[in-house]
Motif scaffolding. Sequence first.
Motif, short mmCIF file in Angstrom:
data_model
loop_
_atom_site.label_atom_id
_atom_site.label_comp_id
_atom_site.label_asym_id
_atom_site.label_seq_id
_atom_site.Cartn_x
_atom_site.Cartn_y
_atom_site.Cartn_z
N ILE A 98 32.09 44.10 33.63
CA ILE A 98 31.37 43.51 32.51
C ILE A 98 30.26 44.45 32.04
O ILE A 98 30.05 44.65 30.84
CB ILE A 98 30.81 42.13 32.90
CG1 ILE A 98 31.96 41.13 33.11
CG2 ILE A 98 29.84 41.61 31.83
CD1 ILE A 98 31.54 39.86 33.82
N GLU A 99 29.55 45.05 32.99
CA GLU A 99 28.45 45.95 32.64
C GLU A 99 28.96 47.22 31.95
O GLU A 99 28.23 47.84 31.17
CB GLU A 99 27.64 46.30 33.88
CG GLU A 99 26.82 45.12 34.41
CD GLU A 99 25.99 45.46 35.63
OE1 GLU A 99 26.18 46.57 36.19
OE2 GLU A 99 25.17 44.62 36.04
N LEU A 100 30.21 47.61 32.23
CA LEU A 100 30.81 48.77 31.55
C LEU A 100 31.40 48.40 30.19
O LEU A 100 31.94 49.26 29.51
CB LEU A 100 31.93 49.36 32.43
CG LEU A 100 31.53 50.29 33.57
CD1 LEU A 100 32.77 50.74 34.34
CD2 LEU A 100 30.77 51.51 33.07
N ASN A 101 31.31 47.12 29.83
CA ASN A 101 31.94 46.61 28.60
C ASN A 101 33.45 46.80 28.65
O ASN A 101 34.10 47.06 27.64
CB ASN A 101 31.37 47.30 27.36
CG ASN A 101 31.64 46.51 26.08
OD1 ASN A 101 31.75 45.29 26.10
ND2 ASN A 101 31.78 47.22 24.97
N ALA A 102 34.01 46.66 29.86
CA ALA A 102 35.45 46.82 30.04
C ALA A 102 36.22 45.54 29.76
O ALA A 102 37.44 45.58 29.55
CB ALA A 102 35.75 47.29 31.47
N ALA A 103 35.53 44.40 29.77
CA ALA A 103 36.22 43.11 29.61
C ALA A 103 36.08 42.59 28.19
O ALA A 103 34.97 42.49 27.66
CB ALA A 103 35.65 42.08 30.59
N CYS A 104 37.20 42.27 27.57
CA CYS A 104 37.17 41.61 26.26
C CYS A 104 36.58 40.21 26.37
O CYS A 104 35.89 39.74 25.46
CB CYS A 104 38.58 41.49 25.68
SG CYS A 104 39.45 43.04 25.44
#
Length: 352
Positions: free
Chosen positions: A331-337
């Motif tokens: 989530i912190e990497l903005n990997a999750a839509c």
Amino acid sequence: MMTATHGVNVLIVDDSAVVRQVMSELLLGDKAVASVASVADPIFAMRRMEKEWPDVVVLDIEMPRMDGLTFLKQIMQQRPTPVIICSTLAEQGADVTMKAMSLGAFGVITKPKMGLKGFLLDSANDVVSVVKAAASARLKNIVKAAAKPPMLKAAVPRNSAAPRQHRRNIVAIGTSTGGTQALERILVALPVEVPGIVIVQHMPEKFTAMFAQRLNSLCQIEVKEAEDRDLVLPGRALIAPGGRHMQLVKIGGRYSVNVIDGPLVNRHKPAVDVLFRSVAKIATTDAAGYILTGMGDDGARGLLEMRQAGADTIAQDEASCVVFGMPKEAIELNAACRIITLDDVASEITEL
């Protein structure tokens, strides 16, 4: 659960004096551990726990007077507590350990029959990490997931802010601590009409075969430990074997897996990142990726690569995780839509 006002109190229940001594020294070397007590069998443990209940129990399976499974059942009935199984790598040990996980055990520390002291010293960081994680885990989610899985919810339309572009034919799942219960909860709820599923669950050699066999006996879909060149088919879930990496490949228009050796990735083999990166490269927009409960950050960067390749990427929410490590990093990497609860994963996969 450990609080900020006190350290972790650990009880080791093992008939091996070597295990009790070495593990006690390892744990007491960490400032987060307040105390370590050790006893030779569950009978002694029960007497001690009447006076002082520990935050975490490290439990052997095969012991005199009372076996570990019986003791685990008693603990979970009387006062659910994080229990880490300390088991041998033998096939019989793997089978019993999987039964312990289904009863709500938090995790497993594997140990060889020979060279025990050296093994524990070499694995010191892992031993301490899993005990600390257990102390801060959301135990209610282990107990909930170990209970009867939920009935599958009716499929619901997606939020207009996140419309589905098209059907996804590959579902990739990565998980670690708490994942055995989470995967059982998800897979048991799936109907046979689902896309092909590829899974990495951090687990030692021999354990994955037992885990897959157990799930296959419970599920409508086929669940098996992956073998090299296995086809990824609708209604089938392939679990990466312990001690081997798994990659998605596509030959002649059909998806299959390569099961390969190689170095540890993020201190794991199988590693979620190895699977996710191959899915990003091979399946691109044809895939959905789920990162579930687990310690560490394995899978976070691979999930980001999947998102950048056009895959639908989902992280489990903090409230339903046993350990909010891997999803948090993703989530912190903005990997999750999107971020969803564990109970919604089966419904989402069925929608696909």
